[in-house]
Design an enzyme around this catalytic site. Structure first.
Site, PDB file in Angstrom:
ATOM      1  N   ILE A  68       0.834  -1.203   0.000  1.00  0.00           N
ATOM      2  CA  ILE A  68       0.000   0.000   0.000  1.00  0.00           C
ATOM      3  C   ILE A  68       0.866   1.249   0.000  1.00  0.00           C
ATOM      4  O   ILE A  68       0.613   2.203  -0.745  1.00  0.00           O
ATOM      5  CB  ILE A  68      -0.961  -0.005   1.202  1.00  0.00           C
ATOM      6  CG1 ILE A  68      -1.922  -1.191   1.100  1.00  0.00           C
ATOM      7  CG2 ILE A  68      -1.758   1.299   1.273  1.00  0.00           C
ATOM      8  CD1 ILE A  68      -2.792  -1.401   2.337  1.00  0.00           C
ATOM      9  N   CYS A  75       1.809   1.290   8.155  1.00  0.00           N
ATOM     10  CA  CYS A  75       2.523   0.257   8.890  1.00  0.00           C
ATOM     11  C   CYS A  75       1.562  -0.504   9.813  1.00  0.00           C
ATOM     12  O   CYS A  75       0.485  -0.006  10.142  1.00  0.00           O
ATOM     13  CB  CYS A  75       3.665   0.866   9.694  1.00  0.00           C
ATOM     14  SG  CYS A  75       3.147   2.199  10.794  1.00  0.00           S
ATOM     15  N   PRO A  76       1.921  -1.715  10.250  1.00  0.00           N
ATOM     16  CA  PRO A  76       1.060  -2.466  11.162  1.00  0.00           C
ATOM     17  C   PRO A  76       1.086  -1.872  12.567  1.00  0.00           C
ATOM     18  O   PRO A  76       2.014  -1.135  12.934  1.00  0.00           O
ATOM     19  CB  PRO A  76       1.675  -3.868  11.146  1.00  0.00           C
ATOM     20  CG  PRO A  76       3.113  -3.643  10.791  1.00  0.00           C
ATOM     21  CD  PRO A  76       3.123  -2.462   9.858  1.00  0.00           C
ATOM     22  N   ARG A  78      -3.945   1.849  11.013  1.00  0.00           N
ATOM     23  CA  ARG A  78      -4.602   1.470  12.258  1.00  0.00           C
ATOM     24  C   ARG A  78      -4.687   2.697  13.158  1.00  0.00           C
ATOM     25  O   ARG A  78      -3.725   3.460  13.285  1.00  0.00           O
ATOM     26  CB  ARG A  78      -3.827   0.352  12.993  1.00  0.00           C
ATOM     27  CG  ARG A  78      -3.936  -1.017  12.333  1.00  0.00           C
ATOM     28  CD  ARG A  78      -5.326  -1.592  12.458  1.00  0.00           C
ATOM     29  NE  ARG A  78      -5.447  -2.947  11.919  1.00  0.00           N
ATOM     30  CZ  ARG A  78      -5.801  -3.227  10.660  1.00  0.00           C
ATOM     31  NH1 ARG A  78      -6.042  -2.231   9.816  1.00  0.00           N
ATOM     32  NH2 ARG A  78      -5.909  -4.467  10.262  1.00  0.00           N
ATOM     33  N   ASP A 105      -8.920   7.280   8.105  1.00  0.00           N
ATOM     34  CA  ASP A 105      -9.920   6.249   7.826  1.00  0.00           C
ATOM     35  C   ASP A 105     -10.026   5.275   8.995  1.00  0.00           C
ATOM     36  O   ASP A 105     -10.808   4.329   8.940  1.00  0.00           O
ATOM     37  CB  ASP A 105      -9.556   5.478   6.546  1.00  0.00           C
ATOM     38  CG  ASP A 105     -10.669   4.541   6.095  1.00  0.00           C
ATOM     39  OD1 ASP A 105     -11.847   4.957   6.110  1.00  0.00           O
ATOM     40  OD2 ASP A 105     -10.367   3.386   5.737  1.00  0.00           O
ATOM     41  N   GLU A 111     -13.384   2.055  17.337  1.00  0.00           N
ATOM     42  CA  GLU A 111     -14.308   2.110  16.201  1.00  0.00           C
ATOM     43  C   GLU A 111     -15.584   1.327  16.503  1.00  0.00           C
ATOM     44  O   GLU A 111     -15.492   0.130  16.802  1.00  0.00           O
ATOM     45  CB  GLU A 111     -13.632   1.552  14.949  1.00  0.00           C
ATOM     46  CG  GLU A 111     -12.404   2.336  14.540  1.00  0.00           C
ATOM     47  CD  GLU A 111     -11.626   1.724  13.393  1.00  0.00           C
ATOM     48  OE1 GLU A 111     -10.755   2.392  12.824  1.00  0.00           O
ATOM     49  OE2 GLU A 111     -11.885   0.532  13.074  1.00  0.00           O
ATOM     50  N   HIS A 137     -13.531   3.712   8.373  1.00  0.00           N
ATOM     51  CA  HIS A 137     -12.766   2.492   8.062  1.00  0.00           C
ATOM     52  C   HIS A 137     -13.306   1.804   6.809  1.00  0.00           C
ATOM     53  O   HIS A 137     -13.632   0.608   6.820  1.00  0.00           O
ATOM     54  CB  HIS A 137     -12.799   1.530   9.254  1.00  0.00           C
ATOM     55  CG  HIS A 137     -11.600   0.615   9.291  1.00  0.00           C
ATOM     56  ND1 HIS A 137     -10.995   0.202  10.462  1.00  0.00           N
ATOM     57  CD2 HIS A 137     -10.894   0.012   8.292  1.00  0.00           C
ATOM     58  CE1 HIS A 137      -9.985  -0.607  10.187  1.00  0.00           C
ATOM     59  NE2 HIS A 137      -9.908  -0.733   8.875  1.00  0.00           N
TER      60      HIS A 137
END
Length: 303
Positions: free
Chosen positions: A158, A193-194, A222, A246, A251, A270
């Site tokens: 991405i 990134c994670p 995230r 996003d 959430e 999201h």
């Protein structure tokens, strides 16, 4: 085989066929599963599919029939992989399915901040252009992206796609893993990134303080990567000129989230992954992963 999808509402609200999964066994899907319903819904499942529903050791230990967990997403921080491995439960995910969709969302958020399309649309609907009696109506500044720099934090599929699109706009790309200081001093920071213990709240007061005055933050990765209080302070003070998000830490957002309602903070719920074409790939890949497991193979296996 008894197959249960615990939280299918986001992946498939009814616009995609379940046939690829249904042909593999006795299939039942729940639109969502609360923590209180988790054990009941999993009671006899041999294979479980999840989007964002968390599965920890305690739940796995109470489900002796469970042999396979299919994550209908790329991220897997909501599943206890160590516990699954110890209990002999296979886990597979859907890698790289949303590259184009999430990159498009990131750029859409950047353009929202830069071009203020929503603000102008609302102003015109309210009659402000008509009332101004001017052929050109300038209510808020527009940011030209050509010639500006973008720092990409997380240079996977991405991140690379966002960099490619940004370069097409004439932006200079700085990659965080190659030159962190250049990335931090960019006009735009985009997160890809994670979420890990090391990256949690990496966008905090200290790092924001080192960012360029008037910079823009984009986060389609995230929510937990960002200290939301620190970001809200920076947006209110003008240290950062805008943000496009996003994802949020919670959430849907809890009442009082400091970012909701800020005029220079654009938030979407999201949805970056959500084009029907992308979600169809998720369902097809989940089916392929389970079918691979049944054949004794390891397609997209994490454990």
């Amino acid at each position: 085989m008894k197959i249960i999808f615990l939280d299918s509402g986001v992946v498939n609200p009814g616009d995609i066929s379940w046939e690829p999964i249904e042909k593999l066994g006795e299939f039942k899907n729940y639109e969502r599963t609360s923590a209180e319903e988790l054990e009941e819904h999993l009671r006899e499942a041999e294979a479980v599919l999840i989007d964002s529903c968390g599965l920890g050791r305690e739940v796995m230990e109470k489900c002796p029939a469970l042999k396979f967990i299919g994550i209908a997403a790329t991220g897997f921080n909501h599943v206890d992989l160590a516990a699954a491995e110890e209990l002999g439960i296979a886990v597979a995910n859907v890698p790289a399915y949303s590259t184009d969709a999430v990159a498009q969302q990131a750029i859409s958020l950047l353009l929202s901040v830069a071009n203020r399309v929503d603000l102008y649309d609302r102003s015109i609907a309210a009659g402000e252009w008509k009332d101004s009696k001017q052929p050109i109506f300038l209510e808020a500044p527009i940011t030209l992206l050509a010639g500006r720099s973008i720092g990409i934090v997380g240079y996977g599929n991405i991140g690379r796609k966002v960099a490619e699109i940004a370069e097409a706009f004439g932006m200079k790309v700085n990659v965080y893993s190659r030159d962190r200081e250049a990335a931090v001093k960019s006009d735009v920071i985009s997160l890809h990134c994670p979420l890990t213990p090391e990256t949690e709240k990496m966008i905090n007061r200290e790092l924001i303080g080192r960012m360029k005055d008037g910079a823009i933050l984009i986060n389609t990765a995230r929510g937990g990567l960002v200290d939301e209080e620190a970001l809200a302070e920076a947006l209110r003070s003008g240290k950062l000129s805008g943000a496009g998000l996003d994802v949020l830490t919670q959430e849907p957002p809890e009442p009082g989230n400091p970012l909701v309602g800020l005029k220079n903070c654009y938030i979407t719920p999201h949805i970056g992954f959500s084009p029907v074409e992308t979600r169809r790939v998720v369902i097809e890949t989940c089916a392929a992963n389970l079918e691979s497991f049944l054949r004794g193979e390891r397609l997209n296996r994490l454990v």
